[in-house]
Design an enzyme around this catalytic site. Structure first.
Site, PDB file in Angstrom:
ATOM      1  N   SER A 144      -9.630  -7.490 -76.039  1.00 52.10           N
ATOM      2  CA  SER A 144      -8.850  -7.894 -74.862  1.00 52.10           C
ATOM      3  C   SER A 144      -7.922  -9.027 -75.238  1.00 52.10           C
ATOM      4  CB  SER A 144      -9.781  -8.357 -73.730  1.00 52.10           C
ATOM      5  OG  SER A 144      -9.046  -8.954 -72.677  1.00 52.10           O
ATOM      6  N   TYR A 157     -15.817 -14.816 -70.538  1.00 56.42           N
ATOM      7  CA  TYR A 157     -15.485 -13.452 -70.961  1.00 56.42           C
ATOM      8  C   TYR A 157     -14.592 -13.472 -72.193  1.00 56.42           C
ATOM      9  CZ  TYR A 157     -13.028  -8.954 -70.857  1.00 56.42           C
ATOM     10  OH  TYR A 157     -12.476  -7.750 -71.195  1.00 56.42           O
TER      11      TYR A 157
END
Length: 254
Positions: A144, A157
């Site tokens: 990501s 995250y």
């Protein structure tokens, strides 16, 4: 090769209900993929995903898999490779967590880290060893853009994805020359189903767009894929923004 030209005959999807994973499976089934293993925790959603892919003409098998149960990974995933060669492993599982809640709930934060990093490292190493033993195949790891630089909005995250990204890069180097190809996919924010018309972040993408980029990356034997493409330039620029200024950017706010 069975997985030539980015068109594998067989796919192991780790994260059997992942929107990106399923979009990729549909795209590959439309080309050449005939056998799909969906690995995930048993649920109505996993069963429905299997049914939808069977409706496209693929032979689909469901594999019980829990990212947090790393002790079971060798046996559960080894069973897949024992049934036949796997051309493509797509590591697509992960949890976003809830930054505001997780900051004050350490066990919840640890669960995010263990799922996205520890569980992924375990599963990737098991599959990498099996791919190397068969002498060919690709391992695609969904990273990501959140892992590029710590942000106030999602650093729990983001840190788990940063660790996974570095791990996957190193694994790709370790497997270079073995016949196994490792590709890291760095996607921006992904629009969820039913979100059309809602405000969204710049350079937001879709599961279908990521799936298309994965297929193209496989054909090119790419090592890193950015989705959408311009995100690479944006991330590069943000990486060099002085920290005091970076804190003031809207993207860094919760």
């Amino acid at each position: 090769m069975k997985d030539a030209l980015g068109a594998p005959q067989s796919l192991l999807l780790l994260g059997g209900t992942s929107a990106i994973g399923l979009a990729t499976a549909r795209r590959l089934i439309a080309r050449r993929t005939r056998t799909v293993w969906l690995a995930g925790r048993p649920s109505p959603e996993l069963a429905a995903a299997a049914g939808s892919l069977r409706g496209l003409g693929a032979e689909v098998r469901v594999v019980p898999f829990d990212a947090l149960d790393t002790d079971a990974h060798p046996e559960r995933l080894g069973r897949v490779f024992a049934e036949g060669e796997v051309d493509l492993v797509l590591l697509a599982f992960g949890v976003p967590g809830d930054q505001a809640r997780d900051e004050s709930d350490p066990p919840a934060a640890v669960r995010v880290a263990q799922t996205n990093y520890t569980g992924a490292v375990s599963a990737a190493l098991v599959c990498a060893g099996a791919l190397q033993a068969q002498g060919h195949g690709s391992l695609v790891v969904l990273s990501s853009v959140a892992g590029e630089r710590g942000r106030r909005a999602d650093f729990i995250y983001g840190s788990s994805k940063a660790g996974l990204d570095v791990f996957a890069q190193g694994l790709g180097d370790a497997l270079h020359g073995t016949g196994v190809h490792v590709m890291v996919v760095r996607a921006g924010a992904v629009r969820p189903a039913g979100a059309a018309g809602r405000p969204e972040a710049p350079l937001t993408t879709t599961p279908e767009a990521v799936a298309g980029a994965i297929e193209l990356g496989l054909r090119r034997r790419s090592e890193t894929v950015w989705v959408p493409g311009p995100l690479r330039l944006v991330a590069s620029a943000l990486r060099h923004v002085p920290r005091p200024l970076h804190r003031r950017l809207p993207v860094s706010r919760p």
